[in-house]
Design a protein around this motif. Structure first.
Motif, PDB file in Angstrom:
ATOM      1  N   PRO A 271       0.814  -1.232   0.000  1.00 45.85           N
ATOM      2  CA  PRO A 271       0.000   0.000   0.000  1.00 45.85           C
ATOM      3  C   PRO A 271       0.841   1.273   0.000  1.00 45.85           C
ATOM      4  N   ALA A 272       1.898   1.315   0.797  1.00 46.98           N
ATOM      5  CA  ALA A 272       2.734   2.513   0.841  1.00 46.98           C
ATOM      6  C   ALA A 272       3.510   2.692  -0.458  1.00 46.98           C
TER       7      ALA A 272
ATOM      8  N   PHE B 232      -2.613   6.122   1.210  1.00 48.45           N
ATOM      9  CA  PHE B 232      -2.587   6.878   2.460  1.00 48.45           C
ATOM     10  C   PHE B 232      -3.730   6.418   3.345  1.00 48.45           C
ATOM     11  N   GLU B 233      -3.507   6.483   4.642  1.00 49.53           N
ATOM     12  CA  GLU B 233      -4.499   6.005   5.602  1.00 49.53           C
ATOM     13  C   GLU B 233      -5.688   6.948   5.677  1.00 49.53           C
TER      14      GLU B 233
ATOM     15  N   ARG C  14      -5.118   0.378   9.764  1.00 50.41           N
ATOM     16  CA  ARG C  14      -6.098   1.352   9.303  1.00 50.41           C
ATOM     17  C   ARG C  14      -6.366   1.121   7.823  1.00 50.41           C
ATOM     18  N   GLY C  15      -7.526   1.567   7.359  1.00 49.21           N
ATOM     19  CA  GLY C  15      -7.830   1.489   5.941  1.00 49.21           C
ATOM     20  C   GLY C  15      -6.941   2.426   5.143  1.00 49.21           C
ATOM     21  N   VAL C  16      -6.789   2.120   3.858  1.00 48.38           N
ATOM     22  CA  VAL C  16      -5.897   2.874   2.985  1.00 48.38           C
ATOM     23  C   VAL C  16      -6.621   3.206   1.686  1.00 48.38           C
ATOM     24  N   VAL C  17      -6.496   4.445   1.222  1.00 51.31           N
ATOM     25  CA  VAL C  17      -7.003   4.860  -0.084  1.00 51.31           C
ATOM     26  C   VAL C  17      -5.871   4.725  -1.101  1.00 51.31           C
TER      27      VAL C  17
ATOM     28  N   THR D  31     -12.487  12.037  -0.242  1.00 45.10           N
ATOM     29  CA  THR D  31     -11.446  12.113   0.776  1.00 45.10           C
ATOM     30  C   THR D  31     -10.403  13.096   0.257  1.00 45.10           C
ATOM     31  N   VAL D  32      -9.885  13.938   1.119  1.00 48.21           N
ATOM     32  CA  VAL D  32      -8.864  14.903   0.698  1.00 48.21           C
ATOM     33  C   VAL D  32      -7.553  14.607   1.411  1.00 48.21           C
ATOM     34  N   LYS D  33      -6.479  14.535   0.622  1.00 51.82           N
ATOM     35  CA  LYS D  33      -5.135  14.339   1.161  1.00 51.82           C
ATOM     36  C   LYS D  33      -4.175  15.227   0.382  1.00 51.82           C
ATOM     37  N   ASP D  34      -3.477  16.107   1.098  1.00 51.44           N
ATOM     38  CA  ASP D  34      -2.460  16.977   0.491  1.00 51.44           C
ATOM     39  C   ASP D  34      -3.010  17.743  -0.710  1.00 51.44           C
TER      40      ASP D  34
END
Length: 393
Positions: A62-63, A68-69, A98-101, A209-212
């Motif tokens: 995933p990484a 991202f979680e 944790r779940g990951v997108v 979902t918003v990330k960065d």
């Protein structure tokens, strides 16, 4: 044992890697020209899916694939009032992950790369046209004349599985459920979210979902008539996005903000229900993933169940038994769990349908429904791939 996997998607690539890890020969036949030509937007890999990857030694995937979680969900009605939540703050404590997108194509590519690096053989541009089973083997024939023989054949070729159609011609087929799903990711000036934001809009369901400063968004568009196969493959993006903006123009401000910034959708996919199959296997052939038990995207479990299937089947295929005996053990382990999640997904999906009286009832009861479904969520997230098949435990 020599295993031929039809379909090199998430389920097929994970299984190929797992079989090679255990020392088995794995062949993968994929209709697409490349494992990087897969389409799709993004997906949510639930804690159980993350743990299944870890069980296979793929915990870093995933990484590496840029995930991202994102734990938990907040639900809002069309006026922007929060009507329910699923608190994911203790997912790590309860489930160990944790779940990951993730962007679907990047997850798929990473899994296929790992499988090939482990020694699995991939045959691309290989569209199955015939499947013959014998007392001691199975033979698959592909467009162009390629023929491959193996001890067992695994159908990991999705909801429109050719393996299922060829082996069980009378099996039920997927039924359209009146929704077209689409989505993408878009740069926006919005704060990060800890979890997924779900809106029952005035005319369509929207989630993000918003990330960065990047919004990963999707919408479920109501459409009564079923799109023809391939109809949505080459969209006029300007017209398509304009129609989506109109559907959501009166919804809470964050939704129009995202859609105004979005220039395109990465695709549009009609959603289907897959009826329960009486069986997943014969003496030499077995179905996994969406070919066996396609689940609603509303569950957030499609990829996770596919990875679980691959991990559990790989465990079973280590046994010195006939393919039928191993397939029976696999189905006994997996069928009840998958079918419970399919039913749960239908219940969630039914609540996305917009209607006046239905919306009021949903707003009043959704929180209670989610609390009642808390046990189901815990069962889904808390699952761990067994170290060995059930009758060896």
């Amino acid at each position: 044992m020599k295993t031929l996997i039809i379909g090199g998607g998430i389920a097929g690539s994970t299984l190929a890697y797992a079989l090679r890890r255990y020392g088995h020969e794995a062949l993968v036949a994929e209709a697409r020209p490349s494992h990087r030509d897969t389409g799709g937007a993004f997906l949510y890999l639930a804690p159980n899916g993350v743990n299944a990857l870890r069980a296979l030694g793929l915990g870093d995937v995933p990484a590496v694939a840029g995930g991202f979680e994102a734990s938990g969900m907040d639900f809002y009605n069309a006026r922007g009032r929060r009507i329910a939540e699923l608190d994911g703050s203790d997912d790590l404590e309860h489930y160990g992950a944790r779940g990951v997108v993730l962007r679907r194509a990047r997850l798929h590519a990473e899994l296929a790369d790992r499988a090939q690096a482990a020694g699995a053989t991939f045959h691309f541009n290989s569209r199955l046209v015939e499947l013959r089973t014998h007392s001691d083997s199975a033979e698959a024939v592909f467009e162009g004349g390629l023929a491959l023989t193996a001890d067992a054949v695994i159908g990991a070729d999705g909801i429109w599985s050719t393996v299922r159609r060829l082996i069980w011609p009378d099996a039920p087929t997927p039924s359209y459920n009146g929704i077209v799903d689409c989505g993408s990711w878009t740069e926006v000036d919005l704060p990060d979210t800890t979890g997924q934001q779900m809106y029952f809009g005035h005319r369509a369901f929207f989630g993000y979902t918003v990330k960065d400063k990047t919004a990963y968004w999707f919408t479920n568009l109501p459409r009564r008539d079923e799109p023809a196969r391939g109809e949505l493959d080459n969209l006029d993006q300007d017209a398509w996005m304009a129609s989506i903006r109109r559907l959501h123009e009166n919804d809470p401000a964050s939704i129009p903000t995202i859609l105004q910034a979005a220039r395109h959708s990465l695709g549009a996919w009609p959603l289907y229900d897959m009826p329960v199959l009486d069986t997943w296997h014969t003496d030499r052939v077995c179905l996994i993933g969406d070919a066996a038990h396609a689940v609603s995207p509303s569950t957030g479990q499609g990829a996770s169940l596919a990875i679980e299937d691959a991990a559990v089947l790989a465990h079973w295929l280590q046994q010195n038994r006939t393919p039928r005996a191993m397939f029976e053990g696999f189905a006994t382990d997996r069928k009840p769990r998958a079918e419970r999640i399919v039913r749960f997904g239908r219940q969630i999906g039914a609540r996305k349908i917009t209607s006046g009286a239905g919306n009021l009832f949903r707003d009043l009861t959704l929180s209670m429904f989610l609390r009642m479904g808390g046990k189901a969520t815990a069962e889904q997230y808390g699952y761990r791939v067994p170290d060995q098949p059930a009758n060896d435990r």
